[in-house]
Design a protein around this motif. Sequence first.
Motif, PDB file in Angstrom:
ATOM      1  N   SER A   2       0.804  -1.207   0.000  1.00 45.24           N
ATOM      2  CA  SER A   2       0.000   0.000   0.000  1.00 45.24           C
ATOM      3  C   SER A   2       0.844   1.266   0.000  1.00 45.24           C
ATOM      4  O   SER A   2       0.307   2.349   0.065  1.00 45.24           O
ATOM      5  CB  SER A   2      -0.899   0.010   1.237  1.00 45.24           C
ATOM      6  OG  SER A   2      -1.701  -1.133   1.244  1.00 45.24           O
ATOM      7  N   VAL A  11      -1.075  -2.909  10.024  1.00 43.55           N
ATOM      8  CA  VAL A  11      -0.967  -3.556   8.718  1.00 43.55           C
ATOM      9  C   VAL A  11      -1.398  -5.006   8.856  1.00 43.55           C
ATOM     10  O   VAL A  11      -1.571  -5.521   9.964  1.00 43.55           O
ATOM     11  CB  VAL A  11       0.473  -3.478   8.152  1.00 43.55           C
ATOM     12  CG1 VAL A  11       0.868  -2.035   7.893  1.00 43.55           C
ATOM     13  CG2 VAL A  11       1.468  -4.145   9.091  1.00 43.55           C
ATOM     14  N   ALA A  54      -0.235  -5.267   3.833  1.00 43.19           N
ATOM     15  CA  ALA A  54      -1.346  -4.456   3.321  1.00 43.19           C
ATOM     16  C   ALA A  54      -1.782  -3.496   4.416  1.00 43.19           C
ATOM     17  O   ALA A  54      -1.800  -3.859   5.597  1.00 43.19           O
ATOM     18  CB  ALA A  54      -2.515  -5.346   2.913  1.00 43.19           C
ATOM     19  N   SER A  55      -2.155  -2.295   4.027  1.00 45.84           N
ATOM     20  CA  SER A  55      -2.683  -1.353   5.002  1.00 45.84           C
ATOM     21  C   SER A  55      -4.019  -1.886   5.519  1.00 45.84           C
ATOM     22  O   SER A  55      -4.653  -2.752   4.901  1.00 45.84           O
ATOM     23  CB  SER A  55      -2.886   0.026   4.370  1.00 45.84           C
ATOM     24  OG  SER A  55      -3.965  -0.010   3.456  1.00 45.84           O
ATOM     25  N   GLU A  56      -4.459  -1.346   6.631  1.00 49.58           N
ATOM     26  CA  GLU A  56      -5.739  -1.783   7.196  1.00 49.58           C
ATOM     27  C   GLU A  56      -6.884  -1.487   6.226  1.00 49.58           C
ATOM     28  O   GLU A  56      -7.775  -2.309   6.029  1.00 49.58           O
ATOM     29  CB  GLU A  56      -5.972  -1.106   8.544  1.00 49.58           C
ATOM     30  CG  GLU A  56      -7.136  -1.679   9.307  1.00 49.58           C
ATOM     31  CD  GLU A  56      -7.138  -1.287  10.761  1.00 49.58           C
ATOM     32  OE1 GLU A  56      -7.570  -2.115  11.576  1.00 49.58           O
ATOM     33  OE2 GLU A  56      -6.724  -0.160  11.099  1.00 49.58           O
ATOM     34  N   ASP A  57      -6.846  -0.323   5.577  1.00 54.41           N
ATOM     35  CA  ASP A  57      -7.893   0.029   4.609  1.00 54.41           C
ATOM     36  C   ASP A  57      -7.912  -0.941   3.436  1.00 54.41           C
ATOM     37  O   ASP A  57      -8.972  -1.397   3.004  1.00 54.41           O
ATOM     38  CB  ASP A  57      -7.698   1.452   4.087  1.00 54.41           C
ATOM     39  CG  ASP A  57      -8.047   2.502   5.122  1.00 54.41           C
ATOM     40  OD1 ASP A  57      -8.723   2.183   6.126  1.00 54.41           O
ATOM     41  OD2 ASP A  57      -7.623   3.661   4.932  1.00 54.41           O
ATOM     42  N   ASP A  58      -6.725  -1.261   2.888  1.00 57.55           N
ATOM     43  CA  ASP A  58      -6.651  -2.185   1.753  1.00 57.55           C
ATOM     44  C   ASP A  58      -7.116  -3.579   2.143  1.00 57.55           C
ATOM     45  O   ASP A  58      -7.809  -4.253   1.385  1.00 57.55           O
ATOM     46  CB  ASP A  58      -5.233  -2.255   1.185  1.00 57.55           C
ATOM     47  CG  ASP A  58      -4.849  -1.005   0.422  1.00 57.55           C
ATOM     48  OD1 ASP A  58      -5.736  -0.174   0.132  1.00 57.55           O
ATOM     49  OD2 ASP A  58      -3.644  -0.857   0.121  1.00 57.55           O
ATOM     50  N   TYR A  59      -6.737  -4.021   3.339  1.00 60.95           N
ATOM     51  CA  TYR A  59      -7.134  -5.349   3.802  1.00 60.95           C
ATOM     52  C   TYR A  59      -8.653  -5.433   3.953  1.00 60.95           C
ATOM     53  O   TYR A  59      -9.281  -6.392   3.487  1.00 60.95           O
ATOM     54  CB  TYR A  59      -6.446  -5.675   5.130  1.00 60.95           C
ATOM     55  CG  TYR A  59      -6.885  -6.987   5.725  1.00 60.95           C
ATOM     56  CD1 TYR A  59      -6.349  -8.183   5.261  1.00 60.95           C
ATOM     57  CD2 TYR A  59      -7.830  -7.046   6.736  1.00 60.95           C
ATOM     58  CE1 TYR A  59      -6.742  -9.402   5.796  1.00 60.95           C
ATOM     59  CE2 TYR A  59      -8.235  -8.246   7.266  1.00 60.95           C
ATOM     60  CZ  TYR A  59      -7.690  -9.425   6.793  1.00 60.95           C
ATOM     61  OH  TYR A  59      -8.095 -10.622   7.324  1.00 60.95           O
ATOM     62  N   CYS A  60      -9.244  -4.422   4.576  1.00 62.66           N
ATOM     63  CA  CYS A  60     -10.702  -4.431   4.768  1.00 62.66           C
ATOM     64  C   CYS A  60     -11.436  -4.372   3.435  1.00 62.66           C
ATOM     65  O   CYS A  60     -12.453  -5.051   3.253  1.00 62.66           O
ATOM     66  CB  CYS A  60     -11.120  -3.274   5.673  1.00 62.66           C
ATOM     67  SG  CYS A  60     -10.574  -3.489   7.388  1.00 62.66           S
ATOM     68  N   ALA A  61     -10.928  -3.582   2.490  1.00 64.58           N
ATOM     69  CA  ALA A  61     -11.552  -3.512   1.164  1.00 64.58           C
ATOM     70  C   ALA A  61     -11.473  -4.856   0.458  1.00 64.58           C
ATOM     71  O   ALA A  61     -12.437  -5.294  -0.185  1.00 64.58           O
ATOM     72  CB  ALA A  61     -10.880  -2.429   0.325  1.00 64.58           C
ATOM     73  N   PHE A  62     -10.345  -5.533   0.572  1.00 64.26           N
ATOM     74  CA  PHE A  62     -10.176  -6.851  -0.045  1.00 64.26           C
ATOM     75  C   PHE A  62     -11.141  -7.864   0.572  1.00 64.26           C
ATOM     76  O   PHE A  62     -11.814  -8.608  -0.147  1.00 64.26           O
ATOM     77  CB  PHE A  62      -8.729  -7.332   0.124  1.00 64.26           C
ATOM     78  CG  PHE A  62      -8.506  -8.732  -0.356  1.00 64.26           C
ATOM     79  CD1 PHE A  62      -8.408  -9.011  -1.703  1.00 64.26           C
ATOM     80  CD2 PHE A  62      -8.403  -9.781   0.556  1.00 64.26           C
ATOM     81  CE1 PHE A  62      -8.204 -10.316  -2.150  1.00 64.26           C
ATOM     82  CE2 PHE A  62      -8.203 -11.081   0.122  1.00 64.26           C
ATOM     83  CZ  PHE A  62      -8.108 -11.348  -1.243  1.00 64.26           C
TER      84      PHE A  62
END
Length: 81
Positions: A2, A11, A54-62
């Motif tokens: 990210s 992360v 992965a950032s927390e935002d990217d992980y949650c979006a995934f």
Amino acid sequence: MSGTFNEGDVVYYDDNRLKILAGPFRTPEYPAIDQYHVSGVGGSISTAWGSDLASEDDYCAFEAACLFEELEAGDWEGGGE
């Protein structure tokens, strides 16, 4: 990855929530790879490559995208009924 992470960032590596303790840094063995010291559950400390995080935002979006695909396909077997 990210982007560059900072000390204190949350992360994810696989499904493991980690906290950045230090970094990025590079070593003579891997001079082109950003690495970070991370802390996991129970305070365990290890080193992770930035490209594996992965950032927390990217992980949650995934995770949300995966759930949406399962719901569309009728493969989700969640509770609540």
